[in-house]
Design a protein around this motif. Structure first.
Motif, PDB file in Angstrom:
ATOM      1  N   CYS A 196     -22.973 -25.829   3.628  1.00  0.00           N
ATOM      2  CA  CYS A 196     -22.998 -27.090   4.374  1.00  0.00           C
ATOM      3  C   CYS A 196     -23.654 -26.973   5.746  1.00  0.00           C
ATOM      4  CB  CYS A 196     -21.576 -27.627   4.543  1.00  0.00           C
ATOM      5  SG  CYS A 196     -20.693 -27.865   2.998  1.00  0.00           S
ATOM      6  N   GLY A 197     -23.828 -25.751   6.244  1.00  0.00           N
ATOM      7  CA  GLY A 197     -24.453 -25.594   7.553  1.00  0.00           C
ATOM      8  C   GLY A 197     -25.956 -25.854   7.477  1.00  0.00           C
ATOM      9  N   ARG A 198     -26.506 -26.343   8.561  1.00  0.00           N
ATOM     10  CA  ARG A 198     -27.928 -26.711   8.561  1.00  0.00           C
ATOM     11  C   ARG A 198     -28.724 -25.967   9.617  1.00  0.00           C
ATOM     12  NH1 ARG A 198     -26.899 -33.280   8.159  1.00  0.00           N
ATOM     13  NH2 ARG A 198     -26.017 -33.265   6.037  1.00  0.00           N
ATOM     14  N   THR A 199     -28.103 -24.993  10.253  1.00  0.00           N
ATOM     15  CA  THR A 199     -28.794 -24.263  11.303  1.00  0.00           C
ATOM     16  C   THR A 199     -28.856 -22.786  10.939  1.00  0.00           C
ATOM     17  OG1 THR A 199     -26.776 -23.800  12.579  1.00  0.00           O
ATOM     18  CG2 THR A 199     -27.904 -25.891  13.011  1.00  0.00           C
ATOM     19  N   ARG A 200     -29.731 -22.072  11.643  1.00  0.00           N
ATOM     20  CA  ARG A 200     -29.846 -20.631  11.418  1.00  0.00           C
ATOM     21  C   ARG A 200     -28.562 -19.917  11.816  1.00  0.00           C
ATOM     22  NH1 ARG A 200     -34.888 -17.740  14.113  1.00  0.00           N
ATOM     23  NH2 ARG A 200     -35.909 -19.121  12.594  1.00  0.00           N
ATOM     24  N   ALA A 206     -22.272 -17.338   8.327  1.00  0.00           N
ATOM     25  CA  ALA A 206     -21.821 -17.331   6.936  1.00  0.00           C
ATOM     26  C   ALA A 206     -21.845 -15.935   6.337  1.00  0.00           C
ATOM     27  CB  ALA A 206     -22.698 -18.269   6.109  1.00  0.00           C
ATOM     28  N   ILE A 207     -22.790 -15.118   6.743  1.00  0.00           N
ATOM     29  CA  ILE A 207     -22.874 -13.745   6.248  1.00  0.00           C
ATOM     30  C   ILE A 207     -22.048 -12.805   7.115  1.00  0.00           C
ATOM     31  CG2 ILE A 207     -24.437 -11.814   5.801  1.00  0.00           C
ATOM     32  CD1 ILE A 207     -26.634 -13.866   5.244  1.00  0.00           C
ATOM     33  N   GLY A 208     -22.150 -12.968   8.426  1.00  0.00           N
ATOM     34  CA  GLY A 208     -21.523 -12.020   9.336  1.00  0.00           C
ATOM     35  C   GLY A 208     -20.014 -12.090   9.365  1.00  0.00           C
ATOM     36  N   TYR A 209     -19.457 -13.287   9.318  1.00  0.00           N
ATOM     37  CA  TYR A 209     -18.000 -13.403   9.471  1.00  0.00           C
ATOM     38  C   TYR A 209     -17.236 -12.724   8.333  1.00  0.00           C
ATOM     39  CZ  TYR A 209     -13.375 -15.459  10.031  1.00  0.00           C
ATOM     40  OH  TYR A 209     -12.026 -15.635  10.155  1.00  0.00           O
ATOM     41  N   PRO A 210     -17.540 -12.975   7.064  1.00  0.00           N
ATOM     42  CA  PRO A 210     -16.798 -12.255   6.012  1.00  0.00           C
ATOM     43  C   PRO A 210     -17.048 -10.748   6.030  1.00  0.00           C
ATOM     44  CG  PRO A 210     -18.038 -14.103   5.100  1.00  0.00           C
ATOM     45  CD  PRO A 210     -18.468 -13.958   6.507  1.00  0.00           C
ATOM     46  N   LEU A 211     -18.302 -10.352   6.312  1.00  0.00           N
ATOM     47  CA  LEU A 211     -18.621  -8.924   6.317  1.00  0.00           C
ATOM     48  C   LEU A 211     -17.862  -8.198   7.429  1.00  0.00           C
ATOM     49  CD1 LEU A 211     -20.297  -6.587   5.211  1.00  0.00           C
ATOM     50  CD2 LEU A 211     -22.138  -7.273   6.759  1.00  0.00           C
TER      51      LEU A 211
END
Length: 317
Positions: A196-200, A206-211
């Protein structure tokens, strides 16, 4: 017609969710999550056995991410202290923030996301109940783990017992390690930010937080690597089951609405007006006995209000 179509397809009606119904629902789920962690304590001996069994499985698979990360977090406070704050707080801040963002800005995705999170959380509670697991930090020192939360407890609000505030360690289940819902909820946030995010920056988060969350839970010795894998698996199972949960909830809501519709109709109809004997009302008169009937008894009760009025005027003359 829309309700019928929704019932046949299993889709929810396309109405915007209301915060005053969603907030109690989310609080109920979080309350069940907290209560479930407290109640599913299990036996300490079996919890330790489960933790050691996970370590043996990881050794057989040549997996050992926990020890080097834990040594790094213990030796370097500039890494360990932020990691402890991450573990103790973001789990309870980022997930609600993502839900609020979806509710306000991506309402078309909110209901599916909320149902996915709720379903996965309840699956996790089943895991806590059936498989109480001792985290690495509570194993005997000979296994080589250091509890960084206790090691750096002077820097934060948590005590030496758990990530709970000081003096409240007994109010949390320290053996609810399998699966790791820290990782599961972080994965949920990552998927929704990516979708749902529209920005870089949203994609990076989205990748960094779970990792980073997976690294933190292992480095702080709160979870094993397989706990993190189980947390991701629970979210996958919740994602698969969420459509069925949505259909069941929609069908139940429609049945309740159909059952309550006659009661609402009867309540809206109200009682029939009652006019007492000998009292006539005409247009614009709403108060009982606003005008007493002055009909001649010989005229009978079939005389119209206009005739009664004429009779009254004639009598006055």
């Amino acid at each position: 017609m829309r309700q019928t179509e929704a019932a046949n397809t299993g889709a929810e009606p396309r109405t915007r969710p209301r915060w005053w119904t969603e907030l109690p629902l989310i609080l109920l789920v979080y309350g069940c999550y907290t209560a479930g962690r407290l109640l599913a304590r299990g036996d300490v001996t079996s919890a330790v056995d489960h933790g050691l069994a996970i370590l043996r499985v990881e050794q057989a698979l040549y997996l050992n991410a926990e020890h080097p990360l834990n040594r790094l977090f213990t030796a370097e406070p500039w890494i360990g202290v932020p990691a402890d704050f991450w573990y103790a707080s973001l789990h309870y801040l980022v997930t609600p923030a993502v839900l609020v963002w979806l509710f306000r800005s991506r309402a078309e995705h909110y209901r599916a996301a909320r149902t996915w999170l709720m379903t996965s959380t309840f699956i996790g509670l089943i895991g806590f109940t059936l498989l109480p697991t001792c985290p690495p930090r509570l194993l005997a020192p000979g296994h080589g783990f250091v509890d960084t939360m206790a090691h750096y407890s002077a820097y934060g609000w948590w005590g030496s017992e758990a990530s709970a505030p000081r003096g409240m360690g007994g109010m949390t289940n320290q053996y609810a390690a399998m699966p790791s819902l820290h990782v599961g909820w972080a994965l949920f946030c990552g998927v929704m930010l990516w979708k749902c995010g529209r920005t870089r920056w949203a994609r990076i988060a989205a990748i960094g937080y779970p990792l980073l969350t997976a690294i933190v839970v292992m480095g702080t010795a709160n979870h094993y690597f397989l706990d993190a894998v189980a947390g991701a698996a629970v979210m996958g199972a919740g994602l698969l089951l969420a459509p069925y949960v949505t259909r069941a909830a929609t069908a139940a809501r429609l049945r309740i609405a159909a059952w309550a519709a006659p009661l609402r109709a009867a309540g809206n109809a109200g009682p029939a007006p009652i006019v007492s004997d000998g009292c006539q009302t005409s247009a614009g008169e709403r108060i009982p006995r606003q005008r007493e009937s002055r009909l001649d008894p010989a005229a009978g009760t079939d005389a119209s209000p206009s005739e009664a009025g004429d009779g009254a005027a004639a009598t006055a003359r």
